[in-house]
Design a protein around this motif. Structure first.
Motif, PDB file in Angstrom:
ATOM      1  N   PRO A   1      47.079  38.121  22.140  1.00  0.00           N
ATOM      2  CA  PRO A   1      46.752  36.749  22.213  1.00  0.00           C
ATOM      3  C   PRO A   1      45.446  36.349  22.466  1.00  0.00           C
ATOM      4  N   ILE A   2      44.749  35.814  21.358  1.00  0.00           N
ATOM      5  CA  ILE A   2      43.319  35.457  21.556  1.00  0.00           C
ATOM      6  C   ILE A   2      42.816  34.529  22.344  1.00  0.00           C
ATOM      7  N   ILE A   3      43.424  33.320  22.384  1.00  0.00           N
ATOM      8  CA  ILE A   3      43.173  32.281  23.256  1.00  0.00           C
ATOM      9  C   ILE A   3      43.286  32.553  24.695  1.00  0.00           C
ATOM     10  N   ARG A   4      44.697  32.880  24.893  1.00  0.00           N
ATOM     11  CA  ARG A   4      45.010  33.467  26.377  1.00  0.00           C
ATOM     12  C   ARG A   4      44.422  34.321  26.935  1.00  0.00           C
ATOM     13  N   GLY A   5      44.050  35.232  26.123  1.00  0.00           N
ATOM     14  CA  GLY A   5      43.016  36.427  26.386  1.00  0.00           C
ATOM     15  C   GLY A   5      41.691  36.000  26.890  1.00  0.00           C
ATOM     16  N   LEU A   6      41.189  34.889  26.295  1.00  0.00           N
ATOM     17  CA  LEU A   6      39.909  34.512  26.567  1.00  0.00           C
ATOM     18  C   LEU A   6      39.874  33.590  27.895  1.00  0.00           C
ATOM     19  N   ILE A   7      40.882  32.855  28.104  1.00  0.00           N
ATOM     20  CA  ILE A   7      41.056  32.041  29.133  1.00  0.00           C
ATOM     21  C   ILE A   7      41.147  32.829  30.311  1.00  0.00           C
ATOM     22  N   LYS A   8      42.248  33.962  30.472  1.00  0.00           N
ATOM     23  CA  LYS A   8      42.317  34.595  31.399  1.00  0.00           C
ATOM     24  C   LYS A   8      41.171  35.609  31.808  1.00  0.00           C
ATOM     25  N   ALA A   9      40.439  36.036  30.969  1.00  0.00           N
ATOM     26  CA  ALA A   9      39.054  36.832  31.081  1.00  0.00           C
ATOM     27  C   ALA A   9      38.139  35.757  32.015  1.00  0.00           C
ATOM     28  N   ALA A  10      38.212  34.295  32.035  1.00  0.00           N
ATOM     29  CA  ALA A  10      37.282  33.700  32.732  1.00  0.00           C
ATOM     30  C   ALA A  10      38.145  33.093  34.032  1.00  0.00           C
ATOM     31  N   THR A  11      39.164  33.130  34.135  1.00  0.00           N
ATOM     32  CA  THR A  11      40.037  32.743  35.284  1.00  0.00           C
ATOM     33  C   THR A  11      40.825  33.421  35.956  1.00  0.00           C
ATOM     34  N   ALA A  12      41.157  34.944  35.630  1.00  0.00           N
ATOM     35  CA  ALA A  12      42.090  35.485  36.407  1.00  0.00           C
ATOM     36  C   ALA A  12      41.635  35.935  37.642  1.00  0.00           C
ATOM     37  N   ILE A  13      40.181  36.586  37.577  1.00  0.00           N
ATOM     38  CA  ILE A  13      39.835  36.733  38.910  1.00  0.00           C
ATOM     39  C   ILE A  13      38.791  35.600  39.616  1.00  0.00           C
TER      40      ILE A  13
ATOM     41  N   GLU B   1      36.779  35.083  42.181  1.00  0.00           N
ATOM     42  CA  GLU B   1      35.380  35.804  42.164  1.00  0.00           C
ATOM     43  C   GLU B   1      34.567  36.220  41.054  1.00  0.00           C
ATOM     44  N   LYS B   2      35.268  36.222  39.898  1.00  0.00           N
ATOM     45  CA  LYS B   2      34.486  36.718  38.869  1.00  0.00           C
ATOM     46  C   LYS B   2      34.874  35.591  37.562  1.00  0.00           C
ATOM     47  N   PRO B   3      34.220  34.440  37.556  1.00  0.00           N
ATOM     48  CA  PRO B   3      34.692  33.469  36.403  1.00  0.00           C
ATOM     49  C   PRO B   3      34.034  33.754  35.166  1.00  0.00           C
ATOM     50  N   GLU B   4      33.962  34.843  34.738  1.00  0.00           N
ATOM     51  CA  GLU B   4      33.415  35.296  33.401  1.00  0.00           C
ATOM     52  C   GLU B   4      33.880  36.802  32.926  1.00  0.00           C
ATOM     53  N   GLY B   5      33.850  36.927  31.791  1.00  0.00           N
ATOM     54  CA  GLY B   5      34.079  38.556  31.363  1.00  0.00           C
ATOM     55  C   GLY B   5      34.271  38.627  29.697  1.00  0.00           C
ATOM     56  N   TRP B   6      34.753  39.482  29.305  1.00  0.00           N
ATOM     57  CA  TRP B   6      34.704  40.095  27.813  1.00  0.00           C
ATOM     58  C   TRP B   6      36.081  40.100  27.482  1.00  0.00           C
ATOM     59  N   TYR B   7      36.271  39.559  26.117  1.00  0.00           N
ATOM     60  CA  TYR B   7      37.728  39.961  25.558  1.00  0.00           C
ATOM     61  C   TYR B   7      37.605  40.413  24.006  1.00  0.00           C
ATOM     62  N   HIS B   8      38.354  41.372  23.886  1.00  0.00           N
ATOM     63  CA  HIS B   8      38.219  41.940  22.540  1.00  0.00           C
ATOM     64  C   HIS B   8      39.379  41.924  21.605  1.00  0.00           C
ATOM     65  N   TYR B   9      39.171  41.475  20.420  1.00  0.00           N
ATOM     66  CA  TYR B   9      40.299  41.374  19.418  1.00  0.00           C
ATOM     67  C   TYR B   9      39.938  41.658  18.217  1.00  0.00           C
TER      68      TYR B   9
END
Length: 606
Positions: free
Chosen positions: A122-134, A136-144
């Motif tokens: 899941p591309i979009i769900r993964g991108l959203i989770k990378a920025a919102t799941a943590i 204290e860490k509102p950013e991140g990488w996602y690979h697809y």
């Protein structure tokens, strides 16, 4: 304990991750969105944007959105601006998956939440989770996996995203991506930090997430591993069968206690890098692999969580002993068969002599009866006398059955590829064995064989593989396709596989990327503009068989590598097929030896 296979093996991940789980996906998929809309073609730049440059671009775009809100969207869409150059562009999502800014106008103002890549990730769900799941860490990488703009074949894409709040109070996900088939340090650090947070939030319940092929923790040739402070490996997605083993005394290829080093690092520094030497999948010479590890605690229990990566230009060890090539191993087995035909079991003592032609380093002979009983094992006599025709490897590949099928075939010989530990090791690595049927003086039939660990592909082997597949297609036609697709069968291993096309370039069988089946590749070009599919199709139709070479991205590498592909024309009834397979020539192999050339010519005539 000797360790020459991969504790943190990328294999399978190459095998498990890189195209091994490819499948058609239902609903909104990459194949059904990007390619069909024919987005504007962007010429791929020879200068790759770096991970730091991309992250800086996203951070600057995020600052613009936090300052100007939705008014910034028009600027982010400007062609030729710093926000949109070639294949690099800024995109903006809201937290519900609505695409607000994208280089493809057809994707804007639509909810893309169910968009998936060719592997069902899941591309979009993964991108959203990378920025919102943590929090204290509102950013991140996602690979697809996603095609280069205007292209058909997907490549790994790594996107960096950041959560930002506009002046009006709305939250947005701002991001950009880069085509990058290799795991970089930045990616690994981000992956491990996220895994640490998962454990500290959910405890052992997080372990299941690390095994999910559609999740964020299996990407490219990387995966998360987890150890207890006693050295028990509790997470290893590449080899789940070793989970629960205590590997405190595990050594790398040069004798380093790598698990002890991992535990020491998390106990004394909370986080850090651990370097060790390990062979890459398909290579026999160890290369430096670096693992980033962090301490994770949950309800008083401490874990070491990490991820290993082969970094660009990682140093290699000097090869101490020369590995046999595929033609050399075939000659060894055929000569052993001649000895058995003449001397029978009296040849066994000679086959056991260490340092002899028959037993050198990790190359040894084995003999089975055709009912699946092991009659002889050159490296370990205690294994003899056991019926093992139903034996499978760590991935369920029935290599015992495949040995017997190869020996009972019309040719009476063949190759079988499976995961098996080297002598003295507990972790399996790729082994390629050649077996041959033989009749002893007493009239009984057996098979004799020998194998190469982490065998490097060469022309002779690929020709043999294609000839085997071509015979099957010639005999059965389309009825053979499922066998060619079988990931536990004879035609798919490491990063090697057999493909089938029709005479017009339509893909009929492609086990590495099933999403390509039904698509016409006739006009597909390599990264240097060569129409390689057209070239090998025309050559095969005219000559019956042909070699072609072209430049493509080897799994885990961002530099285009020369790939060699052999194809054969096959006729079944009124239908004409093109059957082929290819390999990436190793960096340390500059020329094909005269012996390989001779063997290649003899195989080509079969």
């Amino acid at each position: 304990m000797k360790a020459t296979s991969c504790l943190f093996l990328a294999v399978c991940a190459v095998y498990i991750l890189h195209n091994a789980h490819g499948q058609h996906v239902n609903g909104n998929s990459l194949a059904g969105t990007f390619s069909e809309r024919k987005a504007p073609v962007a010429v791929q730049s020879d200068v790759q944007v770096s991970t730091r440059q991309l992250a800086a671009l996203v951070k600057d775009a995020s600052m613009l959105v936090s300052k100007d809100g939705e008014k910034a969207f028009a600027e982010l869409r400007t062609p030729g601006s710093r926000w949109r150059q070639g294949e690099t562009y800024i995109f903006v999502l809201d937290t519900k998956g609505n695409m607000l800014v994208h280089a493809d106008p057809g994707m804007e103002n639509k909810n893309q939440l169910d968009l998936k890549d060719v592997n069902g990730k899941p591309i979009i769900r993964g991108l959203i989770k990378a920025a919102t799941a943590i929090p204290e860490k509102p950013e991140g990488w996602y690979h697809y996996e996603w095609p280069v703009p205007g292209g058909l074949l997907p490549r790994w894409k790594s996107s960096f995203v950041q959560l930002v709040k506009a002046p009006g109070g709305k939250s947005y996900i701002v991001g950009s991506g880069m085509y990058n088939d290799r795991m970089e340090k930045e990616f690994v650090v981000d992956l491990v930090k996220s895994a640490q947070a998962e454990i500290e939030k959910h405890g052992k319940a997080a372990f299941k997430t690390f095994h999910d092929p559609a999740g964020p923790y299996l990407a490219k040739d990387a995966y998360i591993f987890v150890f207890t402070m006693e050295g028990v490996e509790v997470v290893n997605p590449a080899f789940p069968t070793v989970e629960g083993n205590n590997n405190f005394d595990m050594k790398d290829a040069q004798g380093k206690y790598l698990v002890r080093e991992i535990i020491k690092t998390v106990q004394t520094s909370d986080s850090g890098w651990v370097d060790y030497m390990w062979p890459k999948p398909g290579e026999s010479v160890p290369t430096q692999k670096s693992a980033y590890v962090r301490k994770a605690t949950f309800e008083g229990e401490t874990f070491g969580v990490g991820c290993g990566v082969y970094l660009a230009d990682a140093p290699k060890a000097v090869e101490k002993t020369k590995k046999l090539t595929a033609p050399e191993l075939m000659t060894l087995v055929r000569d052993a068969a001649s000895e058995l035909e003449k001397r029978g079991v009296k040849a066994f003592p000679d086959f056991r002599k260490k340092g002899s032609r028959w037993f050198s380093n990790d190359t040894y002979l084995f003999v089975w009866s055709l009912d699946g009983t092991r009659a002889f094992h050159g490296a370990d006599a205690s294994l003899e006398g056991k019926k093992i025709d139903g034996t499978t490897d760590v991935h369920g590949r029935p290599y015992g059955k495949l040995f017997i099928e190869a020996a009972k075939s019309t040719k009476g010989e063949g190759w079988v590829h499976y995961m098996f530990p080297e002598p003295g090791d507990i972790f399996p690595t790729w082994k390629s064995s050649f077996v041959k049927r033989v009749k002893l003086p007493d009239g009984k039939q057996y098979l004799v064989g020998s194998g190469i660990y982490n065998m490097q592909m060469d022309k002779a082997f690929i020709i043999d593989l294609v000839n085997h597949a071509a015979s099957l297609v010639q005999e059965k036609g389309e009825a053979s396709f499922d066998e060619l697709r079988d990931k536990k069968g004879s035609f798919y291993f490491m990063d090697t596989y057999v493909f089938v096309e029709d005479s017009k370039g339509m893909i009929l069988v492609h086990p590495a990327q099933p999403s390509l089946e039904g698509k016409n590749m006739y006009n597909e070009k390599d990264v240097k503009g060569k129409s390689f599919v057209r070239e090998y199709t025309e050559a095969a139709l005219k000559k019956g068989s042909a070699w072609t070479d072209y430049y493509w991205y080897k799994p885990g590498d961002n530099t285009p590598t020369q790939k060699y592909t052999y194809v054969r024309k096959v006729q079944h009834g009124s239908k004409t097929y093109i059957v082929g397979a290819g390999y990436y020539q190793p960096d340390n192999v500059k020329k094909t030896s005269q012996a390989q050339k001779t063997s290649s010519r003899s195989l080509e005539k079969k």
